[in-house]
Design a protein around this motif. Sequence first.
Motif, PDB file in Angstrom:
ATOM      1  N   PRO A  76       0.801  -1.233   0.000  1.00  0.00           N
ATOM      2  CA  PRO A  76       0.000   0.000   0.000  1.00  0.00           C
ATOM      3  C   PRO A  76       0.831   1.279   0.000  1.00  0.00           C
ATOM      4  N   PHE A  77       2.051   1.226   0.541  1.00  0.00           N
ATOM      5  CA  PHE A  77       2.897   2.424   0.542  1.00  0.00           C
ATOM      6  C   PHE A  77       3.363   2.767  -0.878  1.00  0.00           C
ATOM      7  N   TYR A  78       3.521   1.746  -1.720  1.00  0.00           N
ATOM      8  CA  TYR A  78       3.879   2.011  -3.105  1.00  0.00           C
ATOM      9  C   TYR A  78       2.727   2.698  -3.845  1.00  0.00           C
ATOM     10  N   LYS A  79       1.501   2.379  -3.467  1.00  0.00           N
ATOM     11  CA  LYS A  79       0.336   3.034  -4.070  1.00  0.00           C
ATOM     12  C   LYS A  79       0.194   4.467  -3.552  1.00  0.00           C
ATOM     13  N   LYS A  80       0.586   4.671  -2.315  1.00  0.00           N
ATOM     14  CA  LYS A  80       0.484   6.006  -1.695  1.00  0.00           C
ATOM     15  C   LYS A  80       1.572   6.932  -2.226  1.00  0.00           C
ATOM     16  N   HIS A  81       2.778   6.389  -2.419  1.00  0.00           N
ATOM     17  CA  HIS A  81       3.914   7.194  -2.872  1.00  0.00           C
ATOM     18  C   HIS A  81       4.332   6.712  -4.261  1.00  0.00           C
ATOM     19  N   THR A  82       3.845   7.362  -5.290  1.00  0.00           N
ATOM     20  CA  THR A  82       4.084   6.911  -6.663  1.00  0.00           C
ATOM     21  C   THR A  82       5.245   7.633  -7.338  1.00  0.00           C
ATOM     22  N   GLN A  83       5.706   8.728  -6.739  1.00  0.00           N
ATOM     23  CA  GLN A  83       6.800   9.489  -7.328  1.00  0.00           C
ATOM     24  C   GLN A  83       8.141   8.997  -6.806  1.00  0.00           C
ATOM     25  N   SER A  84       9.068   8.757  -7.722  1.00  0.00           N
ATOM     26  CA  SER A  84      10.413   8.324  -7.327  1.00  0.00           C
ATOM     27  C   SER A  84      11.210   9.523  -6.821  1.00  0.00           C
ATOM     28  N   HIS A  85      11.836   9.356  -5.647  1.00  0.00           N
ATOM     29  CA  HIS A  85      12.599  10.443  -5.028  1.00  0.00           C
ATOM     30  C   HIS A  85      14.100  10.202  -5.055  1.00  0.00           C
ATOM     31  N   VAL A  86      14.514   8.953  -5.058  1.00  0.00           N
ATOM     32  CA  VAL A  86      15.941   8.643  -5.052  1.00  0.00           C
ATOM     33  C   VAL A  86      16.237   7.526  -6.056  1.00  0.00           C
ATOM     34  N   SER A  87      17.406   7.613  -6.657  1.00  0.00           N
ATOM     35  CA  SER A  87      17.834   6.576  -7.589  1.00  0.00           C
ATOM     36  C   SER A  87      18.409   5.401  -6.806  1.00  0.00           C
ATOM     37  N   LYS A  88      18.740   4.324  -7.517  1.00  0.00           N
ATOM     38  CA  LYS A  88      19.338   3.164  -6.855  1.00  0.00           C
ATOM     39  C   LYS A  88      20.688   3.522  -6.240  1.00  0.00           C
ATOM     40  N   ASN A  89      21.457   4.370  -6.926  1.00  0.00           N
ATOM     41  CA  ASN A  89      22.741   4.802  -6.375  1.00  0.00           C
ATOM     42  C   ASN A  89      22.542   5.636  -5.109  1.00  0.00           C
ATOM     43  N   GLU A  90      21.502   6.476  -5.120  1.00  0.00           N
ATOM     44  CA  GLU A  90      21.213   7.297  -3.938  1.00  0.00           C
ATOM     45  C   GLU A  90      20.702   6.435  -2.786  1.00  0.00           C
ATOM     46  N   MET A  91      19.974   5.377  -3.110  1.00  0.00           N
ATOM     47  CA  MET A  91      19.547   4.429  -2.076  1.00  0.00           C
ATOM     48  C   MET A  91      20.764   3.824  -1.389  1.00  0.00           C
ATOM     49  N   LYS A  92      21.747   3.411  -2.194  1.00  0.00           N
ATOM     50  CA  LYS A  92      22.966   2.830  -1.647  1.00  0.00           C
ATOM     51  C   LYS A  92      23.759   3.861  -0.849  1.00  0.00           C
ATOM     52  N   LYS A  93      23.706   5.126  -1.288  1.00  0.00           N
ATOM     53  CA  LYS A  93      24.403   6.195  -0.578  1.00  0.00           C
ATOM     54  C   LYS A  93      23.806   6.386   0.811  1.00  0.00           C
ATOM     55  N   ILE A  94      22.469   6.388   0.900  1.00  0.00           N
ATOM     56  CA  ILE A  94      21.793   6.497   2.197  1.00  0.00           C
ATOM     57  C   ILE A  94      22.217   5.337   3.095  1.00  0.00           C
TER      58      ILE A  94
END
Length: 323
Positions: free
Chosen positions: A186-204
């Motif tokens: 359900p969170f994927y349905k609630k938040h449909t806009q991408s905010h971070v790339s895969k590289n940024e995910m790894k950076k976090i």
Amino acid sequence: MIGKTREYPQEIMILEAIVRRFPPDDFRKAEFEKKLYRKRAGYKGEKTLDYFLEQVDHSEMVILHDLRIPINRTHFQIDTLIITPYFLLIIDSKNYAGTLIFLPEFNQLIRVQNDIEEVFPDPILQTKIQASQLKAFLKKHHITPPPIENLVAISNSQAIIQNPTNDKEVSYRVFRSANVAFKIPPFYKKHTQSHVSKNEMKKIARHLIKAHEPLVPDPKSMNLPFDKMVKGVQCPACEAFGMDYRQGKWTCLNCGHKTADAHIQALKDYFLIYGPSITSKEFREFMKVRSPSTVKRLLSSMNLTFDGTTKGRTYFPGKSFFD
């Protein structure tokens, strides 16, 4: 992907060593046994959540377990953090037994067990505070935080969950661990806009893992009766202390069990209680071994590092000694 696995907490290992070695006639032993029981129950609940989380598709997420991040002069802890391109999700695991009554109006959780009522902090509020702290941490590292969601997992399958005020947030945020695969979509349905790339995910993930500081309690601050702690090697079969070392084997004087490596756990106990170093003399006295040559042979057979000359050598646990 799993960016950080959940390791067996050193806090629990220290408490286990203390309980094993605590003088049996000291009334304070019960306090440490109770604390150990609570910590083990909490860890078991976290592992239960991990089991069900393993059944979720990890292809678009990075999962970090057991984070303890410094903030100002304290730390904030996160049981499980899921990083996706669309949102971050904090999941706090509770392994409480009994009847759990959520009262969000007063930020309370009431636990009723064996006709005894106990008040606990509201776990939903705890995850909100964690989200706020995580947001501050990311901003400090010049990372614009994506939306941060929070959930509370009840890992004890026998617990009775009650929401007497029919609070919508309790119904939305609180769930049983076995249901985690159905709480995330359900969170994927609630938040449909991408905010971070895969590289940024790894950076976090890298920033959080680098900042992680595991909790390592100092036994010296626990007012332990160090001079009365039980010495000797414990039998792995009957748990009696005072095994005798002869001809390359430890023999239990109580049940007759024989083994070659019982001293390893005893040495772990020593390091956990007394500190990360030991001399040959301290080893001999703690293990109750008379022969210096036997002590030297046992010390050289383990995964230990050392400092100093042969006569004044001090030994330390090797990198994987506690694995």
